[in-house]
Design a protein around this motif. Structure first.
Motif, PDB file in Angstrom:
ATOM      1  N   THR A   1       0.810  -1.213   0.000  1.00  0.00           N
ATOM      2  CA  THR A   1       0.000   0.000   0.000  1.00  0.00           C
ATOM      3  C   THR A   1       0.845   1.266   0.000  1.00  0.00           C
ATOM      4  OG1 THR A   1      -0.210  -0.430   2.387  1.00  0.00           O
ATOM      5  CG2 THR A   1      -2.108  -0.964   1.002  1.00  0.00           C
ATOM      6  N   ASN A   2       2.166   1.108   0.000  1.00  0.00           N
ATOM      7  CA  ASN A   2       3.078   2.246  -0.062  1.00  0.00           C
ATOM      8  C   ASN A   2       3.760   2.252  -1.429  1.00  0.00           C
ATOM      9  OD1 ASN A   2       6.197   3.101   0.352  1.00  0.00           O
ATOM     10  ND2 ASN A   2       4.866   4.376   1.619  1.00  0.00           N
ATOM     11  N   ALA A   3       3.775   3.396  -2.095  1.00  0.00           N
ATOM     12  CA  ALA A   3       4.282   3.489  -3.462  1.00  0.00           C
ATOM     13  C   ALA A   3       5.748   3.054  -3.587  1.00  0.00           C
ATOM     14  CB  ALA A   3       4.117   4.910  -3.980  1.00  0.00           C
ATOM     15  N   ALA A   4       6.591   3.509  -2.651  1.00  0.00           N
ATOM     16  CA  ALA A   4       8.018   3.169  -2.718  1.00  0.00           C
ATOM     17  C   ALA A   4       8.230   1.676  -2.485  1.00  0.00           C
ATOM     18  CB  ALA A   4       8.792   3.985  -1.687  1.00  0.00           C
ATOM     19  N   ASP A   5       7.558   1.141  -1.488  1.00  0.00           N
ATOM     20  CA  ASP A   5       7.679  -0.290  -1.201  1.00  0.00           C
ATOM     21  C   ASP A   5       7.146  -1.121  -2.360  1.00  0.00           C
ATOM     22  OD1 ASP A   5       8.678   0.427   1.233  1.00  0.00           O
ATOM     23  OD2 ASP A   5       7.269  -0.749   2.416  1.00  0.00           O
ATOM     24  N   LYS A   6       6.040  -0.685  -2.915  1.00  0.00           N
ATOM     25  CA  LYS A   6       5.421  -1.409  -4.025  1.00  0.00           C
ATOM     26  C   LYS A   6       6.379  -1.525  -5.211  1.00  0.00           C
ATOM     27  CE  LYS A   6       1.437  -1.207  -7.152  1.00  0.00           C
ATOM     28  NZ  LYS A   6       0.258  -0.405  -7.564  1.00  0.00           N
TER      29      LYS A   6
END
Length: 254
Positions: A220-225
């Motif tokens: 749900t986090n852009a960087a992690d995704k």
């Protein structure tokens, strides 16, 4: 209840004695979370079961190539559903020295949460930990004969979670040591570490060796995704976990 507690204490004592006799890391079981009819968390086209499997296979390959004499066993190598009790049983039957579970996190309430968290079995320290453990344990309900397999385990029972924590306490120290090493290495590859935490995962409860549950990041986090959805990102995470296992093994076998 008293009879069950007595049996539990006998099991814990026996496991502590057996573990104390062995100082070598010869067998490592890696568990790719979810699979088959259980996709786990998902976002857009990315599914937890696929990411977990990719990281698991990459980690297993690194262990096999760089740690001669260590046997690597997978709970699954394809997209299949494996009951929680069977995943733990695979580790127990093979007398594994380490059990490593690979998962992916999500938070529907905030896209700002990011980074990895490595869990060990223990009493719940926060409501978030309890919520996560209960959510992951709900996969039990997908299994046939789950009441028989888990002897009436109540997902919402405080007593059940206390018993889960006590059972795994025999391996807590070593589990925490490995979990700390995992988070340390993950922080070195440019991925945020949220630290070592405790939660009552059914999967960890049933294992009879030091065990860690790695939540590799938040979909749900852009960087992690971006990290979790790419082969390079998955490889970095696998490399970090490998280095942690290698360091743990070297320290354990001094």
């Amino acid at each position: 209840m008293l009879k069950n507690l007595k049996v539990l204490l006998i099991i814990i004592f026996s496991l502590e004695m057996a573990h104390a006799q062995s100082g070598k890391i010869r067998t490592i079981v890696i568990d790719a979370g979810h699979g088959g009819k259980d996709p786990g968390t998902h976002h857009s086209k990315l599914q937890e079961k696929d990411i977990a499997l990719n990281v698991t296979l990459k980690l297993g390959k690194k262990l096999q190539q760089n740690l001669p004499g260590v046997k690597v066993i997978y709970t699954r190598k394809t997209d299949v559903f494996i009951p929680l009790h069977e995943r733990a049983a695979i580790a127990n039957r093979n007398k594994a020295d380490l059990f490593i579970c690979i998962h992916v996190n999500a938070n529907p309430h905030s896209s700002k949460l990011s980074g990895s968290e490595t869990y060990v079995m223990g009493l719940h320290k926060t409501e978030d930990n309890l919520e996560l453990a209960m959510r992951e344990n709900e996969v039990i309900l997908m299994e046939e004969n789950y009441k028989k397999n888990y002897k009436g385990y109540d997902l919402s029972s405080p007593m059940a979670n206390i018993m889960l924590a006590n059972y795994q306490n025999a391996f807590m120290k070593e589990s925490v040591k490995l979990a700390s090493m995992v988070e340390k290495q993950i922080s070195k590859v440019g991925h945020r570490s949220r630290g070592v935490k405790q939660a009552g995962f059914q999967l960890l409860w049933q294992t009879t060796m030091p065990s860690v549950y790695v939540e590799t990041g938040y979909l749900t986090n852009a960087a992690d995704k971006k990290i979790l959805g790419s082969s390079d990102g998955q490889d970095k995470i696998a490399e970090a976990i490998f280095k942690a296992v290698k360091a743990y093994k070297e320290e354990k076998e001094k």
